[in-house]
Design a protein around this motif. Structure first.
Motif, PDB file in Angstrom:
ATOM      1  N   GLU A  47       0.841  -1.202   0.000  1.00 12.87           N
ATOM      2  CA  GLU A  47       0.000   0.000   0.000  1.00 12.87           C
ATOM      3  C   GLU A  47       0.877   1.252   0.000  1.00 12.87           C
ATOM      4  O   GLU A  47       0.534   2.265  -0.618  1.00 12.87           O
ATOM      5  N   PHE A 172      -5.232   5.372   2.903  1.00 13.28           N
ATOM      6  CA  PHE A 172      -6.501   4.658   2.728  1.00 13.28           C
ATOM      7  C   PHE A 172      -7.555   5.517   2.036  1.00 13.28           C
ATOM      8  O   PHE A 172      -8.591   5.006   1.618  1.00 13.28           O
ATOM      9  N   SER A 173      -7.312   6.824   1.946  1.00 16.96           N
ATOM     10  CA  SER A 173      -8.310   7.754   1.419  1.00 16.96           C
ATOM     11  C   SER A 173      -8.041   8.096  -0.035  1.00 16.96           C
ATOM     12  O   SER A 173      -6.985   8.620  -0.381  1.00 16.96           O
ATOM     13  N   ARG A 177      -5.153  10.833  -0.560  1.00 16.23           N
ATOM     14  CA  ARG A 177      -3.952  10.032  -0.804  1.00 16.23           C
ATOM     15  C   ARG A 177      -2.886  10.802  -1.585  1.00 16.23           C
ATOM     16  O   ARG A 177      -1.688  10.629  -1.360  1.00 16.23           O
ATOM     17  N   GLY A 197      -5.788   5.101  12.026  1.00 14.79           N
ATOM     18  CA  GLY A 197      -6.085   3.700  11.804  1.00 14.79           C
ATOM     19  C   GLY A 197      -6.997   3.207  12.908  1.00 14.79           C
ATOM     20  O   GLY A 197      -7.536   2.119  12.831  1.00 14.79           O
ATOM     21  N   LEU A 257      -8.908  -4.433   8.883  1.00 14.51           N
ATOM     22  CA  LEU A 257      -8.860  -4.383   7.420  1.00 14.51           C
ATOM     23  C   LEU A 257      -9.892  -5.315   6.795  1.00 14.51           C
ATOM     24  O   LEU A 257     -10.517  -4.989   5.776  1.00 14.51           O
ATOM     25  N   ARG A 262     -10.056  -1.031   2.902  1.00 12.19           N
ATOM     26  CA  ARG A 262      -9.416   0.248   2.607  1.00 12.19           C
ATOM     27  C   ARG A 262     -10.444   1.361   2.464  1.00 12.19           C
ATOM     28  O   ARG A 262     -10.247   2.485   2.919  1.00 12.19           O
ATOM     29  N   GLN A 263     -11.577   1.054   1.852  1.00  9.38           N
ATOM     30  CA  GLN A 263     -12.610   2.070   1.637  1.00  9.38           C
ATOM     31  C   GLN A 263     -13.200   2.550   2.958  1.00  9.38           C
ATOM     32  O   GLN A 263     -13.431   3.751   3.153  1.00  9.38           O
ATOM     33  N   LEU A 265     -11.770   2.486   6.024  1.00  9.33           N
ATOM     34  CA  LEU A 265     -10.797   3.299   6.746  1.00  9.33           C
ATOM     35  C   LEU A 265     -10.608   4.653   6.062  1.00  9.33           C
ATOM     36  O   LEU A 265     -10.437   5.680   6.726  1.00  9.33           O
ATOM     37  N   GLY A 266     -10.656   4.661   4.739  1.00  8.71           N
ATOM     38  CA  GLY A 266     -10.539   5.914   4.008  1.00  8.71           C
ATOM     39  C   GLY A 266     -11.680   6.864   4.313  1.00  8.71           C
ATOM     40  O   GLY A 266     -11.481   8.081   4.432  1.00  8.71           O
TER      41      GLY A 266
END
Length: 365
Positions: A47, A172-173, A177, A197, A257, A262-263, A265-266
């Motif tokens: 990542e 994650f965003s 990002r 996180g 996770l 990822r979406q 947390l983003g």
């Protein structure tokens, strides 16, 4: 508001880790946790770098920064650290612990490492060199100009470490990002998912671009990683940390996770960044307060207009000791500012307005 809220799913996983109580000092004591750690650290390293890489689990940003300098020393000798004056204190402490030269500090006139001054500084210094940049400074939450710094390091043959303990969660965003462009050009990157996180401590990582760099950490203890066991295919965990006994801290990260992805947390990162912008607008519109600057991540610096530094310090301590609010403090321009680091996605506009009222209602001494 300075402490991050903790995800319930991560707390549950952390409780399970405590109940099961495996230790990752050897594979036979924690075979499942060992395999999980290998999978998740590789995924998180990818990542960061976009290509296969590796990462070690640490207790947080301080240990990750120390490990980054240790790797540099073992690979290149007595490296000279160059960093901004407002770089995290753990970097200076790491040079002391590792017997390295006193760091060379570069001015940060706008709160970030100045590329022009960095270039001039590296030109004058003999190698080997390591530059530490920051993605999320502890004072104002700013991000150094990472692409320009990476270019300069490449031109001078300097190793690059980026302390992204705070800002790394922006990976994650999809929205934020891009503010971390240049991160993947670093040789090592510090992450701390205790912050963006929403993990219980400890949840640090050190991502390493070249997994071969980790070979310098290899250590032999026959009762933990006997040669015949290693030759038979049992994983050797002793080189995965400077610690011997280790909790399976990767479990809570893995469960998070798997649950949010990822979406998810983003989206949380986007929320706290939006809260910070909202709070900044509230401050800027209030005649009784002064805003330091628009937030870069989720840190907002502010102070009551015309107050002395002593009055600012007093209101912070009063709110803290009364249990009303936890605010940090910073001196990015020589003046004392109150620091609100918004890490709770559930913060409401009413919470932000209430915080200003608490400060406004304090009578300076």
């Amino acid at each position: 508001m300075g402490s991050p809220s903790i995800l319930a799913v991560a707390t549950a996983a952390d409780l399970a880790a405590s109940a099961l109580n495996p230790s990752l000092d050897s594979w036979d004591q924690a075979p499942a946790a060992s395999e999980l750690e290998a999978l998740v650290t590789a995924a998180l390293a990818k990542e960061v770098y976009g290509t296969p890489a590796d990462a070690l689990v640490t207790t947080g940003g301080t240990e990750s920064n120390q490990l980054a300098l240790l790797l540099a020393r073992e690979l290149h000798g007595a490296v000279q650290l160059v960093c901004a004056r407002n770089a995290h204190h753990s970097l200076r402490r790491a040079t002391w612990l590792l017997g390295l030269p006193e760091p060379i500090t570069v001015p940060a006139p706008a709160g970030t490492l100045d590329p022009t001054t960095l270039d001039a500084t590296l030109t004058k210094l003999p190698g080997p060199l390591i530059v530490a940049a920051t993605a999320g400074t502890t004072d104002a939450g700013l991000i150094d100009p990472l692409p320009a710094i990476a270019d300069i390091c490449q031109a001078h043959g300097a190793r690059l470490h980026i302390d992204a303990a705070y800002g790394g969660g922006l990976l994650f965003s999809d929205r934020h990002r891009s503010s971390l462009d240049g991160l993947r050009r670093a040789h090592t990157v510090t992450l701390d998912l205790h912050k963006l996180g929403w993990q219980p401590t400890a949840a640090g990582l050190l991502a390493v671009q070249d997994p071969h760099d980790l070979r310098v950490l290899e250590h032999h203890a026959d009762y933990l990683n006997a040669d015949d066991d290693t030759e038979a295919g049992l994983p050797d965990l002793l080189g995965r940390s400077l610690r011997t006994t280790r909790r399976p801290d990767i479990l809570k990260i893995a469960v998070t996770l798997k649950t949010l992805g990822r979406q998810g947390l983003g989206a949380l990162a986007d929320q706290v960044c939006a809260h910070a912008r909202e709070f900044a607008h509230l401050i800027a519109a209030h005649p009784g307060f002064e805003l330091y600057a628009p937030p870069t991540i989720s840190t907002v610096l502010f102070r009551p207009t015309h107050w002395t530094d002593d009055a600012v310090a007093d209101v912070r301590r009063t709110l803290l000791t009364q249990g009303s609010a936890v605010l940090g403090r910073a001196r990015p321009d020589g003046r004392l500012w109150l620091k609100a680091t918004l890490l709770n996605p559930h913060t409401t506009p009413g919470d932000l307005a209430a915080l200003l009222k608490l400060v406004e209602g304090h009578t300076p001494r």
